[in-house]
Scaffold this active site. Structure first.
Site, mmCIF file in Angstrom:
data_model
loop_
_atom_site.group_PDB
_atom_site.id
_atom_site.type_symbol
_atom_site.label_atom_id
_atom_site.label_comp_id
_atom_site.label_asym_id
_atom_site.label_seq_id
_atom_site.Cartn_x
_atom_site.Cartn_y
_atom_site.Cartn_z
ATOM 1 C CB SER A 148 2.575 0.459 -5.022
ATOM 2 O OG SER A 148 2.562 1.856 -4.903
ATOM 3 C CG ASP B 132 -0.016 4.571 -1.927
ATOM 4 O OD1 ASP B 132 0.369 4.833 -0.773
ATOM 5 O OD2 ASP B 132 0.768 4.227 -2.837
ATOM 6 C CG ASP C 103 2.883 1.200 -0.553
ATOM 7 O OD1 ASP C 103 2.069 1.907 -1.176
ATOM 8 O OD2 ASP C 103 4.078 1.118 -0.873
ATOM 9 C CG ASP D 85 4.706 4.480 -1.334
ATOM 10 O OD1 ASP D 85 3.527 4.598 -1.737
ATOM 11 O OD2 ASP D 85 5.553 3.786 -1.928
#
Length: 578
Positions: A148, A305, A307, A309
């Site tokens: 993340s 960010d 990834d 999400d």
């Protein structure tokens, strides 16, 4: 403190003998041969497969992220999937982090060797596109290789169930028990990745799935028709992550033509050299984008960010600079926009419902009351929001869901995925800004109007780090102390109620009444203060940190900030003993 190093030394020797596939690990093991503390840090425990999967520092050892810990975790997941599904299959995606593609292929090879069909994207893709693929392909599970928004030294993976949500607590505990029964080097089935592609056990996810995802994102638009003629100017940064292609594609499809991408942060780069913490919640991550804004003067800065999400934004502040909006502010603005405009268009469903986490702003509650929307509060973690969508789906009522969000910049409109989606959130934020622009309203004015209507809510959070071997024990001691010696006042305000989500009880300290929370047990404590204020404390599930969430609700922002400063000062004393 003296440690018995016999266990760690034995594991170190075992790894020196067996961990020979990755030259980076071989070099690292050799380098620490005369450093007992370095050996201990790498071997004092197994990297924990938490409630959502793995996350840890990259490197050699049982406590680090590497192909061996990934394979072991995946073998445990494979054992669960084989027992639970007649014809199991797993979807895999990965982001731009160091070794993400390597770990994705290592996981795929383990699954294939266990007779489990694998569907993997041909290149890095956002977390929501993994959730979508699980559902679209009818998979038994999913794996998203990502850490993340953590610093570059981390990687990890999130495990997903057949519903597209991160796996439930019960499933996680089952998988953990299976992982713990495995020997790192001798109980793992694996095969050659390319051979598995040739024999059909591993297949690449096609463009049809990507197009279906885009179709579902675009379907969440309300006034996308105004975007092309709005003249909106955007600066976008994917923070060297997976959002670059999908976010730009969606903006292009809704007619936004003036998009400038931050050059230093455009291409995938797991080293994140321009943003040590690639987290849109942190101003430093947006510095490159903000400097570009000074030159280009856009209407909006978007930052997703690694990834993809989560998404953060900055807008012109009216004084020549740019103001960053919090996740709570953006979430409340999106909720207001969706409710107001869908109501006007007559597209609001019967008995509409929205979902938020317990640490997310209560500003949405008066908005919900105005538009007749039921608000569901859930534990921290977007999988609990996804779970609520699933419960609606079981009753054939998924169309009731209009929005879900959490304060940490995660949003979802639509039920096509079961995780936060920065692709759809980016689209809706841009659409909202374009729509307001056509009405002569800036984003700053829209925010002020929201506060004028519903009151000034101030939210922030603080993280307290507890690194190293002793950090976890210290965190446990602090959380126990918060329960047994709870503060009677914070920031000069009396604590009028508490909620202990581990015990599952809410206590009104004024009346003495106690009632159940109605939520699963979780290590979270809330302290309720007068005038809708609160402090919520919880240990992070993925990092060695305790997080404190502050809410103040006052007549003016200046008053709210002043009260917040008092709350923070007291919590620092309580959590750090200062």
């Amino acid at each position: 403190m003296q440690f018995d190093m016999s266990k760690e030394n034995a594991l170190y020797a075992l790894w020196c003998e067996n961990a020979v596939e990755d030259p980076d690990l071989v070099a690292e093991l050799k380098e620490i041969s005369d450093d007992p503390e370095a050996i201990r840090e790498r071997f004092y425990q197994d990297l924990a497969f938490g409630t959502g999967g793995l996350r840890g520092v990259l490197g050699a050892g049982t406590a680090r992220m590497n192909i061996y810990t990934v394979r072991r975790a995946t073998q445990g997941l494979a054992n669960y999937v084989r027992e639970s599904f007649a014809a199991p299959s797993v979807a895999i995606s990965y982001d731009s982090r160091i070794k993400s593609d390597t770990f994705a292929k290592a996981a795929a090879a383990v699954l294939a060797a266990n007779g489990i069909k694998v569907h993997i994207y041909t290149e890095l893709m956002p977390t929501p596109m993994l959730s979508f693929a699980v559902r679209a392909l009818g998979c038994s599970a999913g794996i998203m290789v990502t850490a993340s928004h953590n610093p570059a030294k981390y990687n990890g993976y999130k495990a997903y169930g057949a519903d597209g949500c991160q796996i439930t607590l019960d499933v996680a505990n089952t998988v953990i028990s299976k992982i713990n029964a495995l020997d790192m080097f001798h109980d793992i089935n694996t095969c050659d990745f390319e051979d598995a592609v040739k024999n059909g056990m591993i297949s690449y996810i096609g463009q049809d799935i990507i197009e279906a995802f885009y179709h579902n994102v675009l379907a969440q638009g309300i006034h996308t028709d105004v975007c092309a003629e709005s003249g909106l100017k955007i600066v976008y940064t994917p923070l060297n992550g997976a959002g670059n292609k999908p976010v730009r594609e969606i903006l292009k499809r809704i007619g936004i033509q003036d998009v400038t991408v931050v050059e230093e942060q455009e291409l995938p780069d797991g080293h994140f050299t321009t943003c040590p913490y690639p987290n849109p919640e942190i101003r430093e991550a947006l510095e490159c984008g903000l400097r570009l804004c000074e030159q280009i003067q856009p209407d909006l800065l978007l930052a997703t960010d690694p990834d993809c999400d989560r998404v953060g934004i900055a807008v012109p502040d009216g004084n020549g600079g740019y103001a960053l909006f919090s996740g709570n502010e953006v979430g409340a603005m999106l909720f207001q926009y969706i409710c107001e405009e869908r109501t006007k268009l007559g597209t609001m469903p019967k008995n509409p419902m929205a979902v938020k986490t317990i640490v997310t702003t209560d500003l949405v509650k008066p908005i919900a009351e105005k538009f007749g929307v039921e608000i569901i509060d859930v534990l921290t973690g977007f999988k609990f929001i996804g779970e609520q969508i699933g419960l609606l789906e079981e009753k054939g009522e998924e169309n009731r869901y209009v929005f879900g969000f959490e304060e940490s910049y995660g949003y979802l409109a639509g039920t096509y995925v079961r995780d936060k989606d920065a692709v759809v959130a980016s689209m809706l934020i841009v659409e909202m800004a374009a729509f307001y622009r056509t009405q002569g309203i800036s984003m700053m004015q829209a925010r002020e109007k929201l506060y004028e209507q519903y009151g000034v809510f101030r939210h922030s959070q603080e993280s307290f780090a507890f690194e190293g071997v002793s950090g976890m024990h210290k965190m446990q001691e602090i959380m126990q102390s918060m329960r047994t010696a709870a503060p009677k006042e914070i920031g000069g305000l009396p604590v009028i109620g508490t909620a202990d989500y581990l015990a599952g009880t809410i206590c009104d300290l004024q009346s003495g009444e106690t009632k159940p929370t109605g939520l699963p047990n979780s290590d979270v404590i809330s302290f309720f203060l007068p005038e809708r204020g609160s402090v919520i404390v919880r240990p992070s599930g993925t990092e060695p940190k305790i997080k404190a969430y502050y809410t103040t609700a006052c007549k003016t922002m200046a008053e709210a900030k002043a009260l917040e400063a008092k709350l923070k000062a007291d919590m620092q004393k309580l959590l750090l003993g200062e």
